[in-house]
Structure formats: structure tokens, C-alpha cells
Write a protein that holds these residues in place. Structure first.
Motif, PDB file in Angstrom:
ATOM      1  N   GLN A 157      33.578  24.158 -48.606  1.00  0.00           N
ATOM      2  CA  GLN A 157      33.593  22.723 -49.394  1.00  0.00           C
ATOM      3  C   GLN A 157      33.120  21.769 -48.141  1.00  0.00           C
ATOM      4  O   GLN A 157      33.984  21.834 -47.324  1.00  0.00           O
TER       5      GLN A 157
ATOM      6  N   ASN B  29      41.705  18.988 -50.808  1.00  0.00           N
ATOM      7  CA  ASN B  29      40.699  20.204 -51.308  1.00  0.00           C
ATOM      8  C   ASN B  29      41.633  21.191 -52.113  1.00  0.00           C
ATOM      9  O   ASN B  29      42.701  21.717 -51.557  1.00  0.00           O
TER      10      ASN B  29
ATOM     11  N   ARG C 269      36.756  20.687 -57.810  1.00  0.00           N
ATOM     12  CA  ARG C 269      36.060  19.493 -57.206  1.00  0.00           C
ATOM     13  C   ARG C 269      37.264  18.711 -56.278  1.00  0.00           C
ATOM     14  O   ARG C 269      38.468  18.915 -56.622  1.00  0.00           O
TER      15      ARG C 269
ATOM     16  N   GLU D  66      39.941  16.387 -54.909  1.00  0.00           N
ATOM     17  CA  GLU D  66      40.861  15.557 -55.466  1.00  0.00           C
ATOM     18  C   GLU D  66      40.591  14.391 -54.604  1.00  0.00           C
ATOM     19  O   GLU D  66      41.001  14.239 -53.347  1.00  0.00           O
TER      20      GLU D  66
ATOM     21  N   ASP E 255      40.806  13.344 -60.469  1.00  0.00           N
ATOM     22  CA  ASP E 255      40.429  14.817 -60.587  1.00  0.00           C
ATOM     23  C   ASP E 255      41.513  15.722 -60.019  1.00  0.00           C
ATOM     24  O   ASP E 255      41.442  16.605 -59.164  1.00  0.00           O
TER      25      ASP E 255
ATOM     26  N   GLN F 150      40.869  20.197 -64.858  1.00  0.00           N
ATOM     27  CA  GLN F 150      40.695  18.982 -63.682  1.00  0.00           C
ATOM     28  C   GLN F 150      40.503  17.813 -64.194  1.00  0.00           C
ATOM     29  O   GLN F 150      39.386  17.253 -64.318  1.00  0.00           O
TER      30      GLN F 150
END
Length: 808
Positions: free
Chosen positions: A562, A592, A607, A609, A640, A659
Motif C-alpha cells: 500500500q 495501515n 483503505r 485509516e 475509515d 470499514q
């Protein structure tokens, strides 16, 4: 190399020290050459260096708030180092706001930092809020651990004592409604999982708010971060040996010894210097009924500095911590507190002084940090700094813990009324558990003019590897009645080292393994641009690429990659130059979350946070430096977050998440460090935090998270030291901490509260050039109080310690 040699033949350097008339170092003052672009600021010891100055004659000027400006003429010779010292006196014009005599004595104030912004910046120039606790305050309070030093930080509350467990055993704190721990040392990775001895601590910096732009997310939290700045070798031979003893069999021996190259000229900075800080500490538990637990710790911190020339400095140092002891008592809530018959810690049927364990439940732990820094001044306006750090933690042994058991659960009779007269005793051992971090960070710092605009820039590259190999094992051992159900029950039996070992031999314990690896590759840049002498702006950005290798986190977790971008902005306006600063900032951080299982039964990468903070306030450095204060209002929004909605039986009851959870945390921070009259110093702080979940889970929606700590916390320390006369050096201090109620369980059906508390402390000392006599009383009123990270943890009762130090 040819260019470097040519430059060395045409330039020289100026080094020196700035002190007050009583010999105290003056930190963070500007030293420059009049009419030239060359200059620097002094460090915490008052030292400065101006390198690569063309040969010639100059006027060196020093200016500081509250002190008369000073100038000296100097001739720089090519290839030579010139030494120039300044002794500054106070300016009556600057100090007309208050009537004082003598030199500057706001001794607890640290007006600058080179770590908070990854560049040397005065607090007034920095749009971020941070607090600094220096060694002077720790010495006066007889604070022996970095964990206890945190009681001087506004808005910070200790939640959980260090357990020493490899990987996760450090102390936990709450700041601005979020949990953080001490994982940074000199700005890079340096985790310690046991109590962190303060013998090597120059100062503790607590940076407030999400700080992912400059420090990433792996070692920080949305509430901020803690950075331990360690002691460095000095230019003079000397040291201190201290012996202390007190309540609960406390005894401690420590030493701080500095060695230098005796062949160097006496008036010149030393090419080679070595410093060793070491301490051994032993203390029994304050719970003296039943088995008395213990903790013993050894800390060794060597540091070597090599400065072959004015441009190159190499620092090599280490921290080695070795501990052994029994864990502090922690009480969990595995059943709704509504079924216990009480909803406050002070109503629990527990004996505060009772140990509920027997002998032999001991854990051994180690933490080792190896640290290297190479700093090279490429030009008068550009410096390169390379950090290499390796951080290791290890533990092996027992970890006893407890949970309160409702009578209906303990007896099997569901018709019994809600009450708890039973205690479940359990163990979660670690077996050769290890966590290793390796970090390489490269910084390029520039300080230069673009036209009339001053730019202070940092460009950074960072690589961080985190390798966890943690093995937990354990389970329930027994259930025992509490004191009010069976007075005189012997809690030493049934739960000791031999019983637990026999249980595990007869029945295999539960195993919980954390075996994960991740690499994070980062690049970041930050620029502080002075638009005018009174107005500056900050812009920064970070790019992180996370390569998580996956592994085991109790159950298998998938690998993922990511990339995350984290910006930061700030502005500072000084309506009164060097005295009053109005500031605002936008700060960002992230977490992450990896791969999760959605309600459809499929896995997907979450996604990142994110936390976004808006903050504004005012900073003061008034009354000639005698008053330093910060007042700020912040608003942090986290979006998120993952929310658990059930478990998937087909996938070994793996958690099912969505989420869609958010959290808002807003509040006020206030900090004051002052010297209102000669010899009298004040450190005080206040923090108010309003934190709420915003989620579709109605059991917690709109409620304060149970990890957010007390909404209101405050700290204060008042100190007086006789500045002159026959009793010069005699002093005393008094202060303490306040926290209001803390809901460690907080749903619409289940609330459990830790009561508010005020804990008072006092110290007395007699400090002379060759020795120091000190004594302190912690928890002066013998207060029974609890902290907790979703738990209730009783804290130490009144203790008295005396200390004798010899200086050489």
C-alpha cells in the motif's frame, strides 16, 4: 575530495559557548557574522559552531531575549579553528515587566528542538505543539524512569505500566484521546519494553497530535509520539555517582562518567569523547499482604563521539536494559460489569494491599538499542545526517493477570444476584518472544536565502523494517474467593510458578503467535519559509510505501502492499517578535489496517485509516524568557476505522468487519513554564479532551472510547531553590497530578468507572558543586487510585526515597 581540500585551505571555523554570568548555558540563541550569511544557534549546552568561514576579519554577534546583545571581533585563519566564548548579562529594558535580580533562571524551559521538526527550530517558530521535560526537572523530582517523567507533560495520562513483554511490553499513555507508547529515541526507532531508566535521558519530548508526515505511522499514534533524547559526550572530564534507597526495599546505584581525549588542547573541543551511564535498581511491590513481588533492572548506556574536524561528527551509542520481576496486578473485565454488582473500582471487593499471586511467576526481559549517527556539513548552508538504528526486545517467563468473575458464572447458578465475590487467576507467558526493528534514515538539512526569504528545509529518505516473532501461551489457572467472602484465605497457594508449570505439563496451554514482517520505504520533505521576520509558513509531505509480508497474528493474515501520502501545513505569526506567536496547523497521520474479511466472506485490503487535525493557538516567551506558555485548541477526525460485525464460522471464526467507523477528538492543551521571581520556578499543564465514536454500532455510537482516558488531566510542580547566601543550593519542590473519572468500559449497557484522583509529591534537596543530597515523597497522602487501558490497575502507595550523589 579536491574541492574539499581547496575549501579547507581558504576557510576556517568559529566555535564557542554562550553562557550567562553565573555560568549557565544559554540554549537556542542566534550567533552570526554581521553582514554575512554565516550563523547558527546554540545547542542545549550553549555550544555553537560556524563552519567554512572564508579567511578574514568579522564581528560575531549574539542576541537572545532577556539578555543584552553582545559582539566580539574575530580573525578567521584558513585551516584553523577559532574559539570565541560569550558571557551574557540580563537587559533591564527587556525585563521591565517584572522586577528580578541575578541571571536567567527559567531552568525547566527548553526553548528549542532539533527533533520535533527534523531541523533546529525554536518553539516560537514551530506551528506544532510539544512539551519537553529536561534532566534538571527529573533530578529535582528524583525521577528514575522516563515513564515517571511523563507526569510533567500536559494532557498526557499514564494508562498501563510496562510489562517487559517482548514486542508490546512498554508503558501505554493517552494523549488527545489516543493511545501512544515510547518507541522513538533521538528521532528514530528505539523501543524499550520494560521500565525505561532515566539515567541516559537528556530530555523527554512529547509531540502532540498526528505526526505521520515527519515520523510515519508505525512508531506514532494520532495522539502524538514520545521521543527520548539521550545524553551525549561532553568536552570535559567529569561525572556523578549516586546511591539511593527507600520504601519497599528500594535501592539504586547509578553512575554518569565522561572521559575525553587528554591530548587535545584544554580550550578546544575534544576530537574523541566517551560517556557511560549505568544504573541498577531493585524494588519490592507495595502490596505487602501475601507474597511480595519484586522488580530489578540493569541499564547500561555507553556513548562515543568522534569529531575529526569541524565538518564531521560521528556518534555511536547503545542502550542495554535487562530486567527480571513479577508483573504488576491488572484486572480485566471479561464479563459485563453490570453482572458484577458494582460499577466503580473503589467499590470492588478487592484488598488494595493484597497480592493475589504466589512466588515464582517471574519474567525475564531485555531491550537493546544500537544507534549510529554520522553528521557531515557539506557547505555552510547544507548538512547531511545519516542515522542507523537497530532495536531488539526479548522476554521469557510468566505474565499473571486477573479478571473479576460474577458469582453466577463462578458457581454455575444463574439465579444468583449480580455481584462478584470471586477472582479468576490466569497467566499469559511469553516464550522467547522477540521483536526487532531496523531503521536507516538520511536527512539533508538546508538553511539558506532565496532572495530575501529564508528557507529551512529538510529532505529525508527512510527505511524501516519491523520483524515480530512473539509467542504467547497460557490460560486460566484457578478461581478463588475474594477477601470479603472468605477472610484469611491464603492467596499464596494455587497460583505460583510451580503450580503453573505443572498445569502446563499436564495440559498444553493455549498458544498465540505473532509472526509478521513488514518493510516501509519513505520519502519526505519539509520547508519553513520566512515570508517576513514575523511571518513564516510550513509545508511538508511524506510518501510511504508499505510492503507487509503477512504471516500470523493469532491467525493467518495475508500479505499486502500500500502507498500512502501524508501532508502537513502550518503558519506562525509573531505580532511581538521573539515574544508572542500565533500559530495554526493541519496535521495528518494514518494507519495501515491490512487485509480484512467483509460480510460477503471475501478478503479485501482496507483503505488506510486516516486522522486529520486542525489546531490553533498562541505561544509566549515573555518577561525576558521567564515565562514560556502555550495554549491551543485542536480538532482531530479519524475516518475509515474497521468495525466488527460478527465472526465467520466457516473461516475458523475469523472476525467479520466493515470499514465505516469514525472518531472525533477535540480539546484544549495548556502549558506553562515560568520563573516569576528569583529562585522560584513553576511547571504546570492542563488538558481537556472530548472524544466520541461516530459509528453505526449503537452500543458505542456517540460515547467516549474506553481507551481515551480521563477527559480532564492537570499537572503542576512548584520549586524554590535558594539562589545565594549561606543556604545557597537548598531547595524544595511540591506538586502533583489530577485526573477526573475514566470510563474504561463504556457502552449503552455496560459502564465501569475509575474514580478521579489527585496524587501529590514533594522533594527537598541540597545541591553543591561536589555533592547533592536529596529526598522525595511520592503519593504524599497515600492515595488509593487506579489507572487502566480497558482495565483497572491499582497504583503504588506512598513511598519515600533518599539519595546521595558525589560529583567529580
Amino acid at each position: 575530495m579536491a574541492n574539499s581540500s581547496a575549501q579547507a585551505q581558504t576557510t576556517g571555523s568559529i566555535r564557542g559557548r554562550v553562557t550567562t554570568t553565573d555560568g549557565e548555558p544559554v540554549e537556542a540563541v542566534s550567533v552570526g557574522l554581521q553582514g554575512q550569511a554565516f550563523g547558527n544557534i546554540t545547542d542545549s549546552q550553549g555550544h555553537f559552531t560556524i563552519s567554512n568561514v572564508p579567511a578574514g576579519s568579522y564581528t560575531v554577534a549574539v542576541s537572545a531575549v532577556g539578555l543584552k546583545a553582545a559582539q566580539q571581533s574575530v580573525t578567521v585563519t584558513a585551516g584553523q579553528r577559532t574559539t570565541l566564548d560569550f558571557r551574557l548579562v540580563e537587559s533591564a529594558a527587556e525585563l521591565k515587566e517584572v522586577i528580578v535580580q541575578g541571571a536567567r533562571t527559567n531552568k525547566f524551559n527548553r526553548p528549542s528542538s532539533e527533533y520535533v521538526g527534523k531541523m533546529p527550530l525554536r518553539n516560537l517558530e514551530n506551528p506544532q505543539v510539544y512539551a519537553t521535560v529536561g534532566k534538571e526537572l527529573l533530578t529535582e523530582q528524583l525521577v528514575f524512569t522516563a515513564d515517571d517523567a511523563t507526569r510533567n507533560v500536559p494532557g498526557l495520562q499514564k494508562m498501563w505500566d510496562a510489562t517487559g513483554r517482548g514486542g508490546d511490553g512498554g508503558g501505554f499513555y493517552s494523549s488527545r484521546g489516543f493511545i501512544l507508547s515510547s518507541q522513538l529515541r533521538n528521532g528514530v526507532a528505539g523501543n524499550v519494553t520494560s521500565d525505561i531508566d532515566a539515567i541516559n535521558l537528556e530530555k523527554l519530548e512529547v509531540i502532540k497530535g498526528p505526526s505521520g508526515t515527519l515520523f510515519g505511522s508505525a512508531l506514532t499514534s494520532y495522539g502524538g509520539l514520545m521521543n527520548r533524547v539521550t545524553k551525549k559526550p561532553l568536552d570535559t572530564f567529569g561525572g556523578e555517582v549516586t546511591v539511593a534507597g527507600g520504601s519497599y526495599s528500594f535501592h539504586r546505584v547509578s553512575a554518569d562518567v565522561n572521559l575525553v581525549d587528554t591530548n587535545a588542547p584544554a580550550d578546544q573541543p575534544k576530537t574523541l569523547a566517551f560517556r557511560l551511564n549505568t544504573a541498577y535498581t531493585y524494588e519490592d511491590s507495595y502490596q505487602t499482604r501475601g507474597y511480595t513481588g519484586f522488580n530489578k533492572n540493569l541499564a547500561v548506556a555507553p556513548s562515543l563521539q568522534w569529531r575529526p574536524n569541524d565538518r564531521l561528527t560521528v556518534n555511536l551509542d547503545a542502550e542495554i536494559y535487562k530486567g527480571s520481576g513479577t508483573g504488576k496486578q491488572i484486572f480485566f473485565f471479561y464479563y459485563p460489569s453490570a453482572a458484577l454488582g458494582f460499577d466503580r473500582a473503589d467499590k470492588a471487593p478487592l484488598d488494595y494491599r493484597q497480592s493475589y499471586t504466589g512466588p515464582g511467576l517471574v519474567q525475564d526481559s531485555r531491550s537493546t538499542n544500537l544507534f549510529g549517527q554520522v553528521q557531515y556539513r557539506i557547505s555552510p548552508v547544507l548538512t547531511s545526517t545519516t542515522y542507523l538504528t537497530s532495536s531488539h526486545s526479548f522476554s521469557n517467563g510468566n505474565g499473571p493477570y486477573f479478571y473479576l468473575l460474577p458469582d453466577a458464572v463462578a458457581t454455575g447458578f444463574s439465579t444468583l444476584p449480580a455481584q462478584s465475590n470471586f477472582l479468576a487467576r490466569a497467566d499469559q507467558s511469553t516464550q522467547n518472544s522477540r521483536r526487532q526493528l531496523f531503521e536507516v534514515q538520511q536527512l539533508f538539512n538546508g538553511d539558506f536565502q532565496l532572495g530575501r526569504l529564508r528557507n529551512r528545509v529538510v529532505l529525508g529518505l527512510d527505511f524501516l523494517r519491523v520483524d515480530s516473532d512473539v509467542h504467547f501461551l497460557g490460560g486460566d489457572i484457578d478461581v478463588v474467593p475474594l477477601a470479603n467472602a472468605m477472610p484469611g484465605f491464603n492467596y499464596r497457594t494455587g497460583f505460583d510458578g510451580s503450580v503453573v508449570a505443572a498445569r502446563y505439563a499436564a495440559q498444553a496451554p493455549g498458544n498465540y503467535i505473532v509472526n509478521t514482517k513488514s518493510n516501509t520505504y519513505s520519502a519526505f520533505a519539509s520547508d519553513v519559509l520566512n515570508l517576513t521576520e514575523q511571518l513564516s509558513v510550513l509545508a511538508a509531505v511524506r510518501v510511504d510505501h508499505i510492503d507487509n509480508k503477512g504471516g500470523l497474528y493469532y491467525s493467518p493474515v495475508e500479505a499486502y502492499t500500500q502507498t500512502v501520502v501524508s501532508p502537513k501545513f502550518g503558519v506562525v505569526f509573531q505580532p511581538v517578535k521573539d515574544r508572542v506567536a500565533l500559530f495554526a496547523n493541519y496535521q495528518n497521520s494514518f494507519n495501515n489496517l491490512g487485509v480484512y474479511l467483509n460480510p460477503d466472506g471475501n478478503t479485501q485490503i482496507a483503505r488506510p485509516e486516516r486522522a486529520n487535525q486542525w489546531e490553533g493557538g498562541v505561544k509566549l516567551d515573555a518577561a525576558g524568557g521567564r515565562l514560556s506558555a502555550t495554549v491551543s485548541y485542536y480538532d482531530i477526525y479519524v475516518k475509515d476505522r474497521l468495525r466488527n460485525v460478527g465472526y465467520n464460522a466457516a473461516r475458523a471464526f475469523r472476525s467479520i468487519d466493515v470499514q465505516d467507523a469514525n472518531q472525533r477528538s477535540k480539546g484544549v492543551d495548556v502549558s506553562v513554564v515560568a520563573n516569576p521571581v528569583r529562585g522560584f520556578n513553576v511547571v504546570a499543564g492542563f488538558g481537556y479532551n472530548d472524544s466520541k465514536f461516530e459509528t453505526l454500532d449503537e452500543t458505542v455510537n456517540g460515547r467516549r472510547p474506553n481507551t481515551a482516558s480521563s477527559p480532564i488531566v492537570a499537572n503542576a510542580w512548584l520549586s524554590y531553590r535558594q539562589p545565594a547566601g549561606a543556604l545557597q543550593g537548598l531547595g524544595l519542590g511540591f506538586g502533583g497530578n489530577y485526573a477526573n473519572e475514566n470510563r474504561v468500559q463504556n457502552t449503552n449497557t455496560n459502564v465501569f468507572t475509575l474514580p478521579s484522583y489527585t496524587v501529590l509529591n514533594a522533594s527537598v534537596f541540597y545541591d553543591q558543586p561536589k555533592y547533592r543530597l536529596s529526598a522525595k515523597v511520592d503519593n504524599l497522602t497515600d492515595k488509593q487510585y487506579w489507572t487502566g487501558y480497558t482495565t483497572m490497575n491499582p497504583q503504588k502507595l506512598r513511598s519515600i526515597v533518599g539519595s546521595v550523589a558525589y560529583k567529580f
